[in-house]
Scaffold this motif. Structure first.
Motif, PDB file in Angstrom:
ATOM      1  N   ARG A  51      19.805 -10.132  15.254  1.00  0.00           N
ATOM      2  CA  ARG A  51      19.657 -10.928  14.039  1.00  0.00           C
ATOM      3  C   ARG A  51      21.008 -11.395  13.510  1.00  0.00           C
ATOM      4  O   ARG A  51      21.087 -11.975  12.451  1.00  0.00           O
ATOM      5  CB  ARG A  51      18.895 -10.122  12.991  1.00  0.00           C
ATOM      6  CG  ARG A  51      17.471  -9.777  13.444  1.00  0.00           C
ATOM      7  CD  ARG A  51      16.681  -9.036  12.393  1.00  0.00           C
ATOM      8  NE  ARG A  51      17.151  -7.662  12.264  1.00  0.00           N
ATOM      9  CZ  ARG A  51      16.804  -6.842  11.266  1.00  0.00           C
ATOM     10  NH1 ARG A  51      15.991  -7.256  10.325  1.00  0.00           N
ATOM     11  NH2 ARG A  51      17.265  -5.611  11.229  1.00  0.00           N
ATOM     12  N   GLU A  68      15.304  -2.461  18.362  1.00  0.00           N
ATOM     13  CA  GLU A  68      16.351  -3.468  18.149  1.00  0.00           C
ATOM     14  C   GLU A  68      17.724  -2.881  18.487  1.00  0.00           C
ATOM     15  O   GLU A  68      18.126  -1.858  17.931  1.00  0.00           O
ATOM     16  CB  GLU A  68      16.330  -3.927  16.688  1.00  0.00           C
ATOM     17  CG  GLU A  68      17.400  -4.915  16.330  1.00  0.00           C
ATOM     18  CD  GLU A  68      17.338  -5.321  14.865  1.00  0.00           C
ATOM     19  OE1 GLU A  68      18.168  -6.144  14.479  1.00  0.00           O
ATOM     20  OE2 GLU A  68      16.476  -4.823  14.108  1.00  0.00           O
ATOM     21  N   HIS A 109      12.686  -9.348   9.062  1.00  0.00           N
ATOM     22  CA  HIS A 109      13.447 -10.557   9.335  1.00  0.00           C
ATOM     23  C   HIS A 109      14.835 -10.530   8.710  1.00  0.00           C
ATOM     24  O   HIS A 109      15.717 -11.263   9.149  1.00  0.00           O
ATOM     25  CB  HIS A 109      12.686 -11.794   8.844  1.00  0.00           C
ATOM     26  CG  HIS A 109      11.413 -12.015   9.585  1.00  0.00           C
ATOM     27  ND1 HIS A 109      11.376 -12.505  10.865  1.00  0.00           N
ATOM     28  CD2 HIS A 109      10.125 -11.773   9.244  1.00  0.00           C
ATOM     29  CE1 HIS A 109      10.122 -12.569  11.284  1.00  0.00           C
ATOM     30  NE2 HIS A 109       9.346 -12.133  10.309  1.00  0.00           N
ATOM     31  N   HIS A 110      15.035  -9.705   7.694  1.00  0.00           N
ATOM     32  CA  HIS A 110      16.314  -9.668   6.975  1.00  0.00           C
ATOM     33  C   HIS A 110      16.979  -8.309   7.180  1.00  0.00           C
ATOM     34  O   HIS A 110      16.491  -7.309   6.646  1.00  0.00           O
ATOM     35  CB  HIS A 110      16.103  -9.935   5.486  1.00  0.00           C
ATOM     36  CG  HIS A 110      15.412 -11.235   5.214  1.00  0.00           C
ATOM     37  ND1 HIS A 110      16.044 -12.450   5.391  1.00  0.00           N
ATOM     38  CD2 HIS A 110      14.151 -11.510   4.832  1.00  0.00           C
ATOM     39  CE1 HIS A 110      15.189 -13.422   5.116  1.00  0.00           C
ATOM     40  NE2 HIS A 110      14.036 -12.877   4.772  1.00  0.00           N
TER      41      HIS A 110
END
Length: 155
Positions: A51, A68, A109-110
């Motif tokens: 990300r 991740e 997402h953040h």
């Protein structure tokens, strides 16, 4: 900053683990099997994941998706202190379905959020999860309230 060892705390909900840490250590690229939601309490850190590169300071929330690849390093010499709640994927999938997501897919997402209202919700959840003799149903309700803000369900 006072250095304390990493501590793993018992949680009021099954499938959730709490970690408190204070470290100036730089962590190499790694993954977790769980989803992580946390709060930087002192100092600051920088991390790189799929990300992007992000920085987080005191009062900011941080997230990591299960599987991740990410790293973590302090900004400055004094290190940083943080608290994390790690949720088994099945727990968050169940919450997503409970919030109206038909498939239960979950993704943060953040990686960093500087929203004091979310940080306050995390604090309430963290206390409920780690308080000795804590009520699992109260912790679950607080988790749903925070999770609904972090990952809006696809309805």
């Amino acid at each position: 900053m006072k250095t304390v060892p990493f501590r793993v705390l018992r949680c009021a909900m099954p499938g959730v683990h709490a970690v408190e840490a204070c470290s100036a250590h730089s962590f190499p690229r790694h993954t977790h099997d769980q989803f992580g939601i946390g709060l930087i309490r002192e100092g600051a850190q920088r991390s790189l994941s799929g990300r992007g590169m992000v920085e987080a300071g005191p009062g900011m929330m941080i997230t990591v998706n299960a599987g991740e690849v990410h790293d973590g390093m302090p900004i400055g010499d004094s290190g940083r202190r943080w608290s994390m709640l790690y949720f088994d994927p099945e727990v968050l999938r169940g919450m997503a379905i409970g919030l109206g997501a038909a498939d239960g897919d979950v993704e943060f997402h953040h990686p960093v959020m500087d929203q004091r209202n979310l940080s306050a919700r995390f604090e309430s959840l963290y206390r409920a999860m780690t308080h000795a003799g804590g009520d699992g149903s109260a912790a679950e309700e607080l988790a749903l309230l925070l999770f609904d803000r972090l990952v809006p369900a696809r309805r």
